[in-house]
Enzyme design. Structure first.
Site, PDB file in Angstrom:
ATOM      1  N   SER A 153       0.766  -1.334  -0.138  1.00  0.00           N
ATOM      2  CA  SER A 153      -0.024   0.123  -0.614  1.00  0.00           C
ATOM      3  C   SER A 153       0.884   1.076  -0.011  1.00  0.00           C
ATOM      4  O   SER A 153       2.032   1.637   0.355  1.00  0.00           O
ATOM      5  CB  SER A 153      -0.890   0.211   1.139  1.00  0.00           C
ATOM      6  OG  SER A 153      -1.649   1.388   1.647  1.00  0.00           O
ATOM      7  N   TYR A 166      -2.918  -1.442   9.845  1.00  0.00           N
ATOM      8  CA  TYR A 166      -2.707  -1.082   8.815  1.00  0.00           C
ATOM      9  C   TYR A 166      -1.777  -1.039   7.769  1.00  0.00           C
ATOM     10  O   TYR A 166      -0.236  -1.637   7.581  1.00  0.00           O
ATOM     11  CB  TYR A 166      -3.702  -0.845   7.457  1.00  0.00           C
ATOM     12  CG  TYR A 166      -4.393  -1.202   6.682  1.00  0.00           C
ATOM     13  CD1 TYR A 166      -4.357  -2.373   6.135  1.00  0.00           C
ATOM     14  CD2 TYR A 166      -3.395  -0.189   5.681  1.00  0.00           C
ATOM     15  CE1 TYR A 166      -3.686  -2.291   4.340  1.00  0.00           C
ATOM     16  CE2 TYR A 166      -3.193  -0.559   3.615  1.00  0.00           C
ATOM     17  CZ  TYR A 166      -3.990  -1.820   3.885  1.00  0.00           C
ATOM     18  OH  TYR A 166      -4.509  -2.370   2.626  1.00  0.00           O
TER      19      TYR A 166
END
Length: 246
Positions: A153, A166
């Site tokens: 990400s 995350y």
């Protein structure tokens, strides 16, 4: 968008395992790999979703997939070893491993994250890919040309406030990719890379950005070129690379 036009038979004869294959990017990856000739191993926690993907692949006349329900949050090391044994008996090798499944977790200040939420994200996003890769290494080594793809990400490449566990987990994914790639460099036929899918029209994206118009992002199918490239023989030149799908 990553530009690559895959030959129709790009993945013919290859066996590719995809986690989180029942939905979103994982589903699109499974369907795309199967359409290009791969035998796809569908791994995910919701059997009904996996069955829908299984049926879609069979209805299209692509190679018969394997359906392997597995909850990455609760799976033990033995569960991964048992899966590896099943795949060895069925196929004798594994040509591709796509770590797509992920847990978003709370988006808040780090000091506001509850311990159980932190541990759940790390279990799904970091521990599970480690244990699954570890169990699959003999199968990957048995392939002539194996590719491991870990989904990353943008917040796993540059930290951003409120992305909490995350973001930290995706930094760990990038580190795992780099270490494993360096270990395999010149010692095996396995290459390891990461992909940042970018903003994509998925359930996780909608959860993370509830006020964002969904139509502003591409469908998961649109970002498949980078996955096909890395999983096929044309991606052999890449090992230890952090690529972007968009």
């Amino acid at each position: 968008m990553f530009e690559y036009t895959a030959p129709a038979d790009l993945l013919a004869g290859r066996v590719i395992l995809i986690t989180g294959a029942g939905d979103g990017i994982g589903r699109a990856c499974a369907l795309s790999c199967a359409a290009h000739g791969a035998t796809v191993v569908l791994v995910g926690r919701t059997q009904s979703k996996l069955e829908e993907v299984y049926d879609a692949i069979e209805a299209a006349g692509h190679p018969q997939p394997a359906l392997c329900p597995l909850n990455l949050e609760t799976a033990t090391e033995k569960d991964y070893e048992d899966l590896a044994d099943q795949l060895f008996d069925a196929f004798g090798k594994l040509d591709g491993l796509v770590h797509n499944a992920a847990e978003l977790g709370p988006r808040t200040l780090l000091d506001g994250v509850k311990a159980d939420a932190w541990l759940r994200v790390m279990q799904v996003n970091v521990n599970a890919p480690f244990l699954l890769t570890k169990a699959m290494m003999p199968l990957l080594r048995a392939a002539d040309d194996a590719s491991v793809v870990l989904l990353s990400s943008s917040v796993g490449r540059k930290g951003r406030a409120y992305w909490g566990p995350y973001a930290v987990s995706k930094f760990a994914v990038e580190g795992m990719m780099q270490v494993l790639a360096d270990e395999q460099d010149g010692t095996s036929n396995i290459r390891v890379n990461s992909v940042n899918p970018g903003a994509t029209r998925t359930r996780m994206r909608a959860t993370a950005y509830p006020n964002e118009p969904v139509e502003t992002n591409p469908e998961p199918e649109a970002i498949m070129p980078v996955f096909l490239y890395l999983l096929g023989p044309d991606g052999k030149a890449h090992n230890g690379a952090a690529l972007n799908a968009q």
